[in-house]
Motif scaffolding. Structure first.
Motif, PDB file in Angstrom:
ATOM      1  N   THR A  49       0.971  -1.234   0.109  1.00 32.98           N
ATOM      2  CA  THR A  49       0.114   0.007   0.132  1.00 32.98           C
ATOM      3  C   THR A  49       0.787   1.348  -0.130  1.00 32.98           C
ATOM      4  O   THR A  49       0.396   2.325  -0.010  1.00 32.98           O
ATOM      5  N   ILE A  50       2.239   1.131  -0.094  1.00 34.55           N
ATOM      6  CA  ILE A  50       3.170   2.096  -0.243  1.00 34.55           C
ATOM      7  C   ILE A  50       3.608   2.278  -1.567  1.00 34.55           C
ATOM      8  O   ILE A  50       3.831   3.465  -2.200  1.00 34.55           O
ATOM      9  N   TYR A  51       4.326   1.223  -1.962  1.00 36.89           N
ATOM     10  CA  TYR A  51       5.262   1.471  -3.085  1.00 36.89           C
ATOM     11  C   TYR A  51       4.415   1.625  -4.505  1.00 36.89           C
ATOM     12  O   TYR A  51       3.256   1.009  -4.347  1.00 36.89           O
ATOM     13  N   GLY A  52       4.912   2.187  -5.432  1.00 38.04           N
ATOM     14  CA  GLY A  52       4.185   2.511  -6.598  1.00 38.04           C
ATOM     15  C   GLY A  52       3.066   3.443  -6.530  1.00 38.04           C
ATOM     16  O   GLY A  52       2.212   3.599  -7.455  1.00 38.04           O
ATOM     17  N   GLY A  53       3.246   4.360  -5.474  1.00 42.09           N
ATOM     18  CA  GLY A  53       2.015   5.338  -5.285  1.00 42.09           C
ATOM     19  C   GLY A  53       1.465   4.954  -3.916  1.00 42.09           C
ATOM     20  O   GLY A  53       0.798   3.881  -4.132  1.00 42.09           O
ATOM     21  N   SER A  54       1.403   5.396  -2.817  1.00 42.83           N
ATOM     22  CA  SER A  54       0.761   5.060  -1.822  1.00 42.83           C
ATOM     23  C   SER A  54      -0.641   5.263  -1.799  1.00 42.83           C
ATOM     24  O   SER A  54      -1.225   5.997  -2.747  1.00 42.83           O
ATOM     25  N   ASP A  55      -1.557   4.546  -1.205  1.00 40.16           N
ATOM     26  CA  ASP A  55      -2.862   4.489  -1.154  1.00 40.16           C
ATOM     27  C   ASP A  55      -3.296   6.048  -0.984  1.00 40.16           C
ATOM     28  O   ASP A  55      -4.235   6.422  -1.611  1.00 40.16           O
ATOM     29  N   GLU A  56      -2.845   6.683  -0.162  1.00 39.20           N
ATOM     30  CA  GLU A  56      -3.326   8.034  -0.079  1.00 39.20           C
ATOM     31  C   GLU A  56      -3.134   8.850  -1.267  1.00 39.20           C
ATOM     32  O   GLU A  56      -3.763   9.814  -1.742  1.00 39.20           O
ATOM     33  N   ILE A  57      -2.022   8.565  -2.034  1.00 34.38           N
ATOM     34  CA  ILE A  57      -1.923   9.425  -3.339  1.00 34.38           C
ATOM     35  C   ILE A  57      -2.605   9.108  -4.225  1.00 34.38           C
ATOM     36  O   ILE A  57      -3.368   9.945  -5.077  1.00 34.38           O
ATOM     37  N   GLN A  58      -3.028   7.517  -4.389  1.00 39.25           N
ATOM     38  CA  GLN A  58      -3.865   7.175  -5.487  1.00 39.25           C
ATOM     39  C   GLN A  58      -5.229   7.644  -4.826  1.00 39.25           C
ATOM     40  O   GLN A  58      -6.174   8.002  -5.762  1.00 39.25           O
ATOM     41  N   ARG A  59      -5.988   7.727  -3.758  1.00 38.52           N
ATOM     42  CA  ARG A  59      -6.920   8.420  -3.374  1.00 38.52           C
ATOM     43  C   ARG A  59      -7.058   9.977  -3.669  1.00 38.52           C
ATOM     44  O   ARG A  59      -8.079  10.381  -4.264  1.00 38.52           O
ATOM     45  N   THR A  60      -6.125  10.697  -3.656  1.00 37.29           N
ATOM     46  CA  THR A  60      -6.090  11.884  -3.968  1.00 37.29           C
ATOM     47  C   THR A  60      -6.108  12.077  -5.567  1.00 37.29           C
ATOM     48  O   THR A  60      -6.521  12.837  -6.049  1.00 37.29           O
TER      49      THR A  60
END
Length: 386
Positions: free
Chosen positions: A360-371
């Protein structure tokens, strides 16, 4: 998308399956680099490359054919690829943004499995926030070369790579995504490039820190023009989750089957709550497959890659947690056949569980994906940025 496999695709499947069977039964197994060359000799690298600019010694196939190959490769438990960064990220980027000389120089070597690549993006303090990077590339020798100084981190396979595509700041004093350039950098520069492995808690060290101290890149290996690196880099990142996502799901299905066998062996499956979680995992995996097929090859759904990452990252993490919970206290013990070259004596499930903590961190964290979904798909107000 109306996605179905036709007779030609099934014939291609048989060809792929036969080739893989014939080349994976050798004794001893080929080294990772030798395997890349075998794939290249068989024409299996670059199946989906755009042929508008020519051919590079490899075969081509339809999108369905690419899915077939990815699925058969996963089902055959073929070796993890060393060349996937060059094949699936660098090559399509050169086809879209490179010039004829760059394509002629680099693509045939990738297609033959002879040159391996790594990605020089993330830095300390500039991981998910890539635009904050500080690595510099300064023109030297009358503009014929660039001097690169800085540090990259979490660089997959840097210890194996012959080349690295590096996103660096070529305009001094530039801010955020302005003044960045995309450069192709040879890794064989002793004293100028230092690679330090990052040891993970699973014991593996596939990621690295890379330090550039006056490393040199040729100006002719600048892709997309000086200052246009952000556009090139974002286009490349958009290619990270394509056909390979379906192959990943074949691997996930095998892992789920292993956990189901564990549940049966330990009688954990007798618990209704455990059975419910296993069924939900199966259903979620099927949903991920159909979602991937629905969005495959479409550029219209900008949020699709972020949705896919959110789905599989948490799914895989929860599967690892479930496997460890079913084993109970035994999950903390090493296997009976422990030996020194297997870090910490971990078995496959334990290693997978530890690695999945980063899903849930590498390749773009979950927080970034939700943003990304919130801002680019739902049109919500942008988060404040420095």
């Amino acid at each position: 998308m109306d996605f179905a496999f036709g007779p030609e695709d099934e014939a291609f499947r048989e060809e792929a399956r036969a080739w893989l069977t014939g080349h994976l039964t050798g004794n001893p197994a080929p080294s990772a680099r030798a395997w890349e060359r075998e794939l290249g000799a068989g024409g299996w690298i670059g199946l989906g490359w755009d042929r508008a600019h020519g051919t590079y010694g490899n075969r081509t196939t339809s999108l369905a054919g690419q899915v077939v190959w990815a699925e058969e490769y996963a089902r055959a438990h073929a070796p993890a690829r060393l060349g996937h960064i060059g094949e699936n990220l660098l090559a399509p980027t050169l086809l879209a943004h490179g010039d004829a000389a760059q394509r002629a120089r680099f693509l045939p070597a990738v297609a033959r499995g002879e040159e391996l690549w790594c990605q020089g993006y993330s830095e300390p303090g500039a991981g998910s926030d890539l635009a904050a990077l500080r690595t510099s590339a300064t023109p030297t020798d009358g503009g014929r070369t660039y001097r690169i100084d800085g540090q990259k981190t979490w660089t997959s396979l840097a210890h194996e790579a012959d080349w690295c595509f590096v996103l660096a700041r070529t305009t001094k004093g530039s801010h955020r995504h302005h003044g960045l350039s995309f450069l192709l950098v040879p890794m064989d520069q002793p004293g100028r490039i230092e690679i330090r492995p990052i040891r993970q808690m699973s014991g593996a060290a596939d990621f690295n820190e890379v330090f550039f101290d006056g490393a040199e890149a040729r100006a002719e290996h600048l892709v997309g023009g000086e200052g246009n690196g952000w556009q090139v880099a974002m286009d490349l990142l958009g290619r990270e989750r394509g056909v390979s996502t379906l192959a990943q799901q074949i691997g996930f299905a095998a892992e789920l089957s292993q956990v189901i066998r564990l549940a049966l062996r330990t009688d954990a499956a007798a618990e209704p709550a455990v059975r419910d979680r296993l069924v939900r995992h199966w259903a979620r995996l099927r949903a991920m497959r159909w979602n991937a097929l629905r969005t495959l090859g479409s550029s219209e759904d900008e949020g699709a890659p972020s949705v896919a990452k959110l789905l599989w990252g948490r799914w895989h993490q929860e599967l690892g947690e479930l496997a460890m919970q079913m084993r109970g206290p035994a999950a903390t013990l090493g296997p009976d056949d422990w030996h020194a070259d297997r870090p910490y004596g971990l078995d496959a499930l334990q290693s997978r569980f530890l690695f999945s903590r980063a899903d849930t961190i590498y390749g773009g964290s979950d927080e970034i994906q939700r943003t990304i979904i919130a801002e680019r798909v739902l049109g919500l107000p942008k988060e404040p940025r420095p």
